[in-house]
Design an enzyme around this catalytic site. Structure first.
Site, short mmCIF file in Angstrom:
data_model
loop_
_atom_site.label_atom_id
_atom_site.label_comp_id
_atom_site.label_asym_id
_atom_site.label_seq_id
_atom_site.Cartn_x
_atom_site.Cartn_y
_atom_site.Cartn_z
N ARG A 50 0.81 -1.23 0.00
CA ARG A 50 0.00 0.00 0.00
C ARG A 50 0.83 1.27 0.00
O ARG A 50 0.41 2.29 -0.50
CB ARG A 50 -0.88 0.03 1.25
CG ARG A 50 -1.96 -0.97 1.11
CD ARG A 50 -2.96 -0.84 2.21
NE ARG A 50 -3.80 -2.03 2.12
CZ ARG A 50 -4.77 -2.31 2.94
NH1 ARG A 50 -5.04 -1.51 3.92
NH2 ARG A 50 -5.47 -3.41 2.80
N ASP A 185 7.35 -23.19 6.57
CA ASP A 185 7.84 -23.24 7.95
C ASP A 185 9.35 -23.08 7.81
O ASP A 185 10.03 -24.00 7.37
CB ASP A 185 7.51 -24.58 8.61
CG ASP A 185 7.97 -24.63 10.05
OD1 ASP A 185 9.05 -24.07 10.34
OD2 ASP A 185 7.28 -25.21 10.88
N HIS A 186 9.86 -21.91 8.15
CA HIS A 186 11.26 -21.63 7.76
C HIS A 186 12.25 -22.57 8.44
O HIS A 186 13.36 -22.74 7.97
CB HIS A 186 11.61 -20.15 7.97
CG HIS A 186 11.97 -19.77 9.36
ND1 HIS A 186 11.03 -19.50 10.32
CD2 HIS A 186 13.17 -19.62 9.98
CE1 HIS A 186 11.64 -19.19 11.45
NE2 HIS A 186 12.94 -19.26 11.27
N HIS A 248 7.35 -25.02 14.30
CA HIS A 248 8.76 -25.41 14.25
C HIS A 248 9.07 -26.65 15.10
O HIS A 248 9.72 -27.59 14.64
CB HIS A 248 9.66 -24.26 14.71
CG HIS A 248 9.38 -22.96 14.02
ND1 HIS A 248 9.03 -22.90 12.69
CD2 HIS A 248 9.40 -21.68 14.46
CE1 HIS A 248 8.86 -21.62 12.35
NE2 HIS A 248 9.07 -20.86 13.41
C1 BG6 Z 1 9.46 -17.31 14.03
C2 BG6 Z 1 8.74 -16.84 15.26
O1 BG6 Z 1 8.67 -18.22 13.31
O2 BG6 Z 1 10.68 -17.94 14.40
C3 BG6 Z 1 9.62 -15.91 16.08
O3 BG6 Z 1 7.55 -16.17 14.88
C4 BG6 Z 1 10.95 -16.56 16.37
O4 BG6 Z 1 8.97 -15.53 17.28
C5 BG6 Z 1 11.57 -17.09 15.09
O5 BG6 Z 1 11.80 -15.60 16.97
C6 BG6 Z 1 12.82 -17.89 15.40
O6 BG6 Z 1 13.46 -18.19 14.20
P1 BG6 Z 1 15.03 -18.41 14.15
O7 BG6 Z 1 15.29 -18.78 12.72
O8 BG6 Z 1 15.66 -17.11 14.56
O9 BG6 Z 1 15.33 -19.51 15.12
#
Ligand code: BG6
Length: 505
Positions: A50, A185-186, A248
């Protein structure tokens, strides 16, 4: 810079391109893929948000993000200008027909320039409340309807409970094919999380003992030293269980506990993971207090610096009942894991930033050494360190040097940093590349997301029904509330201090 000319052309459209995720993660990841020549020769990145800004301002902002957050540090002038020439920006409300029409026109124009239909990725880096409108808009524009070429990426949180996740899945799968939907899901993109699969299924050494006969219990710790930073508004409505455990931690548990898949095909792997979630013993409402612990940080000290209480963080309610720490004890009711506790814990403002999985093995069946020899005896332990200092540690007993027979623990270590000279890609690089290639193995299928919500639903409900009376209950900089110790103590266990590479027990 020569790129991969074999690959199909691709357009990546980022909705919410003015936001934090695009700035910190997505664009630095795409830039690194570009430097590594992993993007096709013909690619374009189109930002939609936006905020009023022209292409140049957009590029400048993203450049600052790359300078700050890329694993390679500041950009190099020539490669950046080449990359930046592929970036364009649309200011506008993407739900408005005019923005939609402009976007479609831009996509068609690129197809004409490239002499063929490009693959398209639509990345929804927007707040959950906007996903439905954005998805409907994409569908009505008809720009994301080719199942073999067009993909939609959806960020977490995917729903805020089982019912909303089911509703969101129903909506998305009514508009697009499941194979087009990439739920991120990273953690699954982290090199060391993927290495769990390699460790288990590319080696024959551990798999024979990877079961209840040899394993006593498993601990999964994802500890953070950061607080909620500038995300208090979101976090205060979510809490640790939704923010970290539902996604996670349960995904890591699946990788540890799953059966070997027959191949590395996306659905083969995901079927085995979902089997684990189905096998987790449901927590009955009356046993939530024995199986789950919550906590919230108060004021404290981290690395010698004072840290505020959660309730004093920006955008957090002064009487917030949101948990910043969550721990669960889970059992997996199947042949392999019957009776083996899996302890999961995660929290903000803990003593150290460490994510690791510890597998505790059963003691040797017969103690032939005299008691004096085994004073500091410890059961075998395998630690899969996810971050930082990624690696694997096996703790074994060894004879201490000397004329006396004295046994003690020693560690065999594998450290990524020592074993490989190349640096690992960021999780988002791996995952974005998978989206570009159309490989969904590391992404969450609808049933996975829903099963994960089912696992935590009884806990969410019990906690919501009985707000905590003792918050805050752990000081920032500690290992969480004391009640977390009871969770393990009831089975005769205790939380282990991290023992990753370089650490002491
Ligand atoms: C995210 C959460 O998915 O993962 C955060 O929303 C968290 O709260 C983060 O800090 C942690 O990711 P990483 O890669 O720093 O361990």
């Amino acid at each position: 810079m020569p790129m991969n000319s074999q690959q199909e052309p691709i357009v990546i459209v980022i909705f919410g391109a003015g936001g934090d995720l695009a700035w910190r993660k997505l664009v630095p990841a795409l830039y690194n893929l570009f430097l590594d020549r992993r993007l096709p020769e013909r690619f374009a990145i189109v930002g939609v948000a936006r905020h009023e800004m022209d292409d140049n301002a957009f590029r400048q902002r993203l450049r600052e993000g790359v300078d700050l957050f890329s694993r390679r540090g500041k950009v190099e002038e020539q490669s950046w200008s080449e990359f930046a020439s592929r970036l364009t920006y649309f200011a506008g409300d993407f739900t408005a027909p005019t923005t939609g029409a402009l976007l479609r026109e831009r996509l068609e124009q690129l197809d004409r320039e490239w002499n063929g239909r490009a693959d398209r990725v639509f990345y929804l880096a927007i707040s959950p409340g906007l996903i439905e409108t954005a998805a409907r808009q994409l569908e009505s524009l008809g720009v994301c309807k080719d199942c073999s070429r067009d993909r939609l990426v959806v960020e977490k949180p995917f729903g805020r409970d089982l019912a909303s996740a089911v509703a969101l899945n129903r909506l998305l799968t009514s508009l697009f094919a499941e194979s087009q939907i990439y739920r991120i899901d990273h953690y699954l993109g982290k090199e060391t999380v993927q290495n769990i699969l390699a460790f288990r299924f590319a080696n024959s050494l551990f798999e024979p003992i990877w079961n209840r006969r040899y394993i006593d219990h498993v601990q999964i710790t994802v500890a953070e030293t950061v607080g909620v930073e500038e995300r208090g508004g979101y976090y205060d409505k979510a809490g640790a269980l939704r923010d970290m455990v539902q996604n996670h931690l349960l995904q890591i548990l699946c990788l540890i506990a799953m059966e070997p898949p027959v191949s590395f095909g996306a659905d083969e792997v995901r079927n085995k993971k979902v089997d684990v979630l189905h096998a987790i013993r449901p927590i009955r409402p009356e046993e939530v207090h024995r199986m789950a612990v919550r906590g919230q940080y108060g004021r404290g000290t981290i690395s010698g610096k004072p840290a505020p209480a959660y309730r004093d963080e920006p955008e957090v309610a002064a009487d917030s009942a949101t948990e910043t720490f969550a721990a669960l004890k889970l059992f997996i009711d199947n042949w392999r894991w019957q009776g083996v506790p899996f302890y999961l814990r995660t929290g903000k403002r803990l003593n150290a930033k460490i994510s690791e999985v510890t597998i505790l093995f059963r003691p040797a069946p017969h103690q032939l050494f005299p008691p004096a020899a085994v004073e500091s005896w410890q059961p075998n332990r395998l630690v899969l360190r996810i971050q930082p200092e990624e690696g694997i540690v096996t703790r074994i007993q060894a004879k201490q040097p000397g004329t006396r027979l004295l046994l003690g623990p020693v560690d065999m270590q594998f450290r990524y940093r020592d074993a490989f000279t190349t640096t690992s890609p960021e999780a988002y690089e791996t995952l974005l590349l998978d989206v570009i290639r159309g490989d969904a193995t590391l992404f969450m299928r609808a049933d996975q997301v829903e099963s994960a919500w089912s696992v935590i639903t009884p806990v969410l409900e019990a906690w919501e029904a009985a707000p905590p009376t003792d918050f805050p209950d752990y000081p920032a900089g500690s290992w969480g509330p004391e009640s977390a110790d009871l969770l393990t103590a009831k089975e005769g266990h205790s939380w282990l201090q991290p023992v990753g590479p370089e650490d002491e027990a």
